[in-house]
Design a protein around this motif. Sequence first.
Motif, PDB file in Angstrom:
ATOM      1  N   GLU A  71      33.857  52.369  57.794  1.00 20.54           N
ATOM      2  CA  GLU A  71      33.808  53.845  58.726  1.00 20.54           C
ATOM      3  C   GLU A  71      32.348  53.990  58.933  1.00 20.54           C
ATOM      4  N   ARG A  72      31.648  53.774  57.960  1.00 19.26           N
ATOM      5  CA  ARG A  72      30.333  54.147  58.064  1.00 19.26           C
ATOM      6  C   ARG A  72      29.414  53.342  58.712  1.00 19.26           C
ATOM      7  N   GLY A  73      29.896  52.089  58.885  1.00 23.07           N
ATOM      8  CA  GLY A  73      29.014  51.014  59.678  1.00 23.07           C
ATOM      9  C   GLY A  73      28.068  50.276  58.592  1.00 23.07           C
ATOM     10  N   ALA A  74      28.624  50.293  57.277  1.00 24.28           N
ATOM     11  CA  ALA A  74      27.424  49.421  56.376  1.00 24.28           C
ATOM     12  C   ALA A  74      26.760  48.256  56.921  1.00 24.28           C
ATOM     13  N   ASP A  75      25.777  48.013  56.659  1.00 24.40           N
ATOM     14  CA  ASP A  75      25.174  46.467  56.981  1.00 24.40           C
ATOM     15  C   ASP A  75      25.258  45.679  55.819  1.00 24.40           C
ATOM     16  N   LEU A  76      25.112  46.176  54.452  1.00 26.97           N
ATOM     17  CA  LEU A  76      25.527  45.603  53.358  1.00 26.97           C
ATOM     18  C   LEU A  76      26.506  46.409  52.281  1.00 26.97           C
ATOM     19  N   VAL A  77      27.068  45.849  51.337  1.00 24.13           N
ATOM     20  CA  VAL A  77      28.025  46.465  50.585  1.00 24.13           C
ATOM     21  C   VAL A  77      27.369  45.765  49.025  1.00 24.13           C
ATOM     22  N   LEU A  78      26.742  46.428  48.192  1.00 24.14           N
ATOM     23  CA  LEU A  78      26.423  46.254  47.103  1.00 24.14           C
ATOM     24  C   LEU A  78      27.108  46.616  45.743  1.00 24.14           C
ATOM     25  N   LEU A  79      27.774  45.719  45.071  1.00 23.37           N
ATOM     26  CA  LEU A  79      28.388  46.153  43.792  1.00 23.37           C
ATOM     27  C   LEU A  79      27.795  45.731  42.583  1.00 23.37           C
ATOM     28  N   ALA A  80      27.135  46.593  41.672  1.00 23.69           N
ATOM     29  CA  ALA A  80      26.558  46.286  40.696  1.00 23.69           C
ATOM     30  C   ALA A  80      27.319  46.195  39.307  1.00 23.69           C
ATOM     31  N   GLY A  81      28.381  45.396  39.345  1.00 21.32           N
ATOM     32  CA  GLY A  81      29.011  44.887  38.095  1.00 21.32           C
ATOM     33  C   GLY A  81      30.009  45.782  37.726  1.00 21.32           C
ATOM     34  N   ASP A  82      30.733  45.379  36.568  1.00 20.20           N
ATOM     35  CA  ASP A  82      31.718  46.044  36.254  1.00 20.20           C
ATOM     36  C   ASP A  82      33.208  46.310  37.314  1.00 20.20           C
ATOM     37  N   LEU A  83      33.279  45.496  38.136  1.00 21.62           N
ATOM     38  CA  LEU A  83      34.394  45.673  38.868  1.00 21.62           C
ATOM     39  C   LEU A  83      35.497  45.365  38.276  1.00 21.62           C
ATOM     40  N   PHE A  84      35.665  44.775  37.263  1.00 24.38           N
ATOM     41  CA  PHE A  84      36.846  44.489  36.149  1.00 24.38           C
ATOM     42  C   PHE A  84      36.267  45.108  35.002  1.00 24.38           C
ATOM     43  N   ASP A  85      37.100  45.870  34.269  1.00 23.46           N
ATOM     44  CA  ASP A  85      36.949  46.431  33.040  1.00 23.46           C
ATOM     45  C   ASP A  85      37.172  45.688  31.826  1.00 23.46           C
ATOM     46  N   SER A  86      37.971  44.385  32.005  1.00 22.95           N
ATOM     47  CA  SER A  86      38.192  43.578  30.928  1.00 22.95           C
ATOM     48  C   SER A  86      38.020  42.130  31.463  1.00 22.95           C
ATOM     49  N   PRO A  87      37.599  41.450  30.414  1.00 17.73           N
ATOM     50  CA  PRO A  87      37.431  39.792  31.060  1.00 17.73           C
ATOM     51  C   PRO A  87      38.863  39.462  31.478  1.00 17.73           C
ATOM     52  N   ARG A  88      40.055  39.864  31.119  1.00 17.79           N
ATOM     53  CA  ARG A  88      41.364  39.097  31.430  1.00 17.79           C
ATOM     54  C   ARG A  88      41.889  40.295  32.104  1.00 17.79           C
ATOM     55  N   PRO A  89      41.615  40.590  33.688  1.00 20.47           N
ATOM     56  CA  PRO A  89      42.284  41.437  34.413  1.00 20.47           C
ATOM     57  C   PRO A  89      43.768  41.005  34.769  1.00 20.47           C
ATOM     58  N   SER A  90      44.521  41.895  35.011  1.00 17.50           N
ATOM     59  CA  SER A  90      45.886  41.635  35.651  1.00 17.50           C
ATOM     60  C   SER A  90      45.873  40.957  37.009  1.00 17.50           C
ATOM     61  N   ARG A  91      46.885  40.278  37.435  1.00 19.03           N
ATOM     62  CA  ARG A  91      46.824  39.448  38.659  1.00 19.03           C
ATOM     63  C   ARG A  91      46.635  40.499  39.661  1.00 19.03           C
ATOM     64  N   GLU A  92      47.505  41.666  39.399  1.00 18.95           N
ATOM     65  CA  GLU A  92      47.320  42.745  40.383  1.00 18.95           C
ATOM     66  C   GLU A  92      46.100  43.335  40.670  1.00 18.95           C
ATOM     67  N   SER A  93      45.399  43.348  39.746  1.00 17.08           N
ATOM     68  CA  SER A  93      43.929  44.117  39.819  1.00 17.08           C
ATOM     69  C   SER A  93      43.151  43.141  40.501  1.00 17.08           C
ATOM     70  N   ARG A  94      43.125  41.711  40.074  1.00 23.65           N
ATOM     71  CA  ARG A  94      42.343  40.524  40.913  1.00 23.65           C
ATOM     72  C   ARG A  94      42.922  40.595  42.507  1.00 23.65           C
ATOM     73  N   GLU A  95      44.064  40.721  42.590  1.00 22.75           N
ATOM     74  CA  GLU A  95      44.395  40.821  44.233  1.00 22.75           C
ATOM     75  C   GLU A  95      44.109  41.798  44.696  1.00 22.75           C
ATOM     76  N   ALA A  96      43.927  43.093  44.028  1.00 22.47           N
ATOM     77  CA  ALA A  96      43.481  44.320  44.885  1.00 22.47           C
ATOM     78  C   ALA A  96      42.159  44.199  45.114  1.00 22.47           C
ATOM     79  N   VAL A  97      41.290  43.390  44.327  1.00 20.80           N
ATOM     80  CA  VAL A  97      39.787  43.401  44.529  1.00 20.80           C
ATOM     81  C   VAL A  97      39.433  42.325  45.563  1.00 20.80           C
ATOM     82  N   VAL A  98      40.285  41.369  45.671  1.00 19.31           N
ATOM     83  CA  VAL A  98      39.822  40.215  46.756  1.00 19.31           C
ATOM     84  C   VAL A  98      40.362  40.732  48.090  1.00 19.31           C
TER      85      VAL A  98
END
Length: 250
Positions: free
Chosen positions: A11-38
């Motif tokens: 919506e804001r027309g960003a040129d870049l999206v920067l994600l500085a880590g910890d998208l997942f809170d666990s090293p073994r996230p659920s399948r639903e969490s992975r699918e939502a992020v992707v």
Amino acid sequence: VPERIAATANERGADLVLLAGDLFDSPRPSRESREAVVSALSACRAPVFIAPGNHDPMAPGSAWDGIALPDNVYIFKNNCIERVELPFANVYGAAFTEPYSRAMLAGFCAPPDGKPNILVMHGELSPSSRYCPVSEREIAASGMDYIALGHTHRPSGLRRAGNVWYSWPGCPMGRGFDECGPRGVGLVTLAGGECGYEFIETAPLRYETVEVDALPDAASALRAAVENTREGGICRFVLRGESASAVPES
């Protein structure tokens, strides 16, 4: 929340999206969490750069292992800062490769080449931190125009060290009453050596702790506090003082 971040960027027309880590809170996230992020990453129209942090380090068996990322996503995989050249900017980044990290910014300086230098990295402004400690002196000497940092969950607002702008946007949604208040992302604009910053709330629910003066009528004070709370919030009410009237059970 991931889909809200993607929608905000579009919506804001960003040129870049920067994600500085910890998208997942666990090293073994659920399948639903992975699918939502992707799914959210795929929805971003802009290039996305990810710098894994201490909760989702780039390591065998980690949260990223086995995830097929969309073509618009670049994930940093090493704990040494590397550069990705774009037509309008140079994007630098590095990854945690285990739950703890050395000071990856120490001694680093990017050469100027006429384009903005931008860094995305997980790190903490503390010399004794085990989570990639950074200092304002290192930030000022980095050769960057802007640094997007992760790890600290509370939004810092825009800061400056020397000629380098930096910030922690915090987590996009609070996870409990230790993370109260607005949570979201930072919209950064760079132009002519100046930096603009806008905090945009993305959390569908906001945790709040509300202190209530119990005098002279605790029941009435509590009812009034409930009526005045933000719609959609998750609130904890703390009554202070003594009252002769009983507090209603419901």
